[in-house]
Design a protein around this motif. Structure first.
Motif, mmCIF file in Angstrom:
data_model
loop_
_atom_site.group_PDB
_atom_site.id
_atom_site.type_symbol
_atom_site.label_atom_id
_atom_site.label_comp_id
_atom_site.label_asym_id
_atom_site.label_seq_id
_atom_site.Cartn_x
_atom_site.Cartn_y
_atom_site.Cartn_z
ATOM 1 N N ILE A 69 0.861 -1.172 0.000
ATOM 2 C CA ILE A 69 0.000 0.000 0.000
ATOM 3 C C ILE A 69 0.902 1.227 0.000
ATOM 4 O O ILE A 69 1.802 1.342 0.841
ATOM 5 C CB ILE A 69 -0.918 -0.007 1.230
ATOM 6 N N THR A 71 1.764 5.145 0.612
ATOM 7 C CA THR A 71 1.287 6.228 1.472
ATOM 8 C C THR A 71 1.681 7.564 0.859
ATOM 9 O O THR A 71 1.961 8.515 1.561
ATOM 10 C CB THR A 71 1.859 6.116 2.899
ATOM 11 N N ILE A 72 1.691 7.601 -0.462
ATOM 12 C CA ILE A 72 2.146 8.815 -1.143
ATOM 13 C C ILE A 72 1.181 9.966 -0.928
ATOM 14 O O ILE A 72 1.564 11.122 -0.977
ATOM 15 C CB ILE A 72 2.366 8.550 -2.648
ATOM 16 N N ASN A 73 -0.091 9.675 -0.684
ATOM 17 C CA ASN A 73 -0.979 10.731 -0.212
ATOM 18 C C ASN A 73 -1.859 10.157 0.873
ATOM 19 O O ASN A 73 -2.072 8.956 0.956
ATOM 20 C CB ASN A 73 -1.774 11.377 -1.348
ATOM 21 N N ARG A 74 -2.383 11.060 1.725
ATOM 22 C CA ARG A 74 -3.068 10.550 2.900
ATOM 23 C C ARG A 74 -4.569 10.484 2.694
ATOM 24 O O ARG A 74 -5.327 10.282 3.631
ATOM 25 C CB ARG A 74 -2.728 11.406 4.124
#
Ligand code: MN
Ligand code: MN
Ligand code: ZN
Ligand code: ZN
Lengths: 141, 141
Positions: A69, A71-74
């Motif tokens: 997964i 986590t490049i954007n939240r």
DNA sequence: TTCCTATCTTGTAATGGTTACAAGATTGAA
DNA sequence: TTCAATCTTGTAACCATTACAAGATAGGAA
């Protein structure tokens, strides 16, 4: 034997149509889709697919190390079929996430390890504007 | 003039006690705190501080480029006072986020830029177990 | 093949972090 | 000092994710 059946067996996971479909979908669509996208795409051929199942399967496959997964954007869960380690570029304009294939910073990794950290994951995220969006910007002036 | 007053003025933001306190707190506590932590720590000296204000101020300061939000995990908003660019190590055991000061992968950055991407942000996240937790593990056997 | 149990899928309900909103307070320029 | 723009606060709404329970399925054992 089917490639995906094999992957699941190797990890001791039961073979179910939902798991096979999601695994195949992620392998064949390296677009880092979010849960909503996975669900709506696969619902076309399997109308009874529950969104809860998508969450569950993504969770199982992640724990089994078959996918990661990002986590490049939240704001959303982005899924990536686990192939060779690689890094990512997020275009802030079109929101696409590109793979970066180039090898990445072995020097720093070695340094950290030599300092006693045990490193299990390396994530590199670059953010900016992709070529295609830059071109459109040029053309549109 | 106060350092933080100056920072806010430079960005054209109004000077308020809440903004000053949060900015000072983040500068003096480089522990990548989440919203809850910031709020509960600052509430001690300012009981009327609202959590909504913490969200708002973090948002304003991020837009003004005075701090950055880490996306190293998708479960919480972690704030980092914007100093020199640097990367991070998340210990999966104690959940601490360490700064990595070493310079990081100029080669790949150059490569991407040369391919036409416009890069605005570089995030490097390493995950694993920190030395302190490894030591405890050894000691506890 | 058949049986049986552990596990999985599904729909619905609950959760909780984040955001929207409106009223009152503050800031800072005039 | 005045006053409009902006900010802070508390409350309410939102909505992605998770918890749960009931029914279905997978796969090993007999
Ligand atoms: Mn990828
Ligand atoms: Mn940091
Ligand atoms: Zn783009
Ligand atoms: Zn640790």
């Amino acid at each position: 034997m089917d490639r995906y059946v094999e992957l699941l067996k190797k990890k001791g996971l039961k073979i179910t149509p939902q798991r096979l479909e999601i695994l195949r979908y992620l392998d064949e669509n390296r677009i880092h889709p979010n849960i909503e996208r996975i669900h709506s795409d696969l619902k076309k051929d399997n109308p009874s697919l529950s969104k809860t199942t998508v969450y569950n399967v993504i969770d199982d496959l992640t724990k089994a190390d078959l996918l990661q997964i990002l986590t490049i954007n939240r704001f959303e869960i982005l899924c990536d079929f686990k192939a060779d380690p690689h890094h990512h570029f997020l275009c802030k304009e079109c929101k696409k996430v590109y793979d970066l294939d180039e090898d990445f910073n072995c020097h720093l990794l070695e340094k950290i390890r030599s300092e006693g950290y045990q490193v299990d994951e390396v994530h590199g995220y670059f953010k900016g504007t992709c070529r295609s969006c830059l071109n459109k910007r040029e053309g549109g002036k």
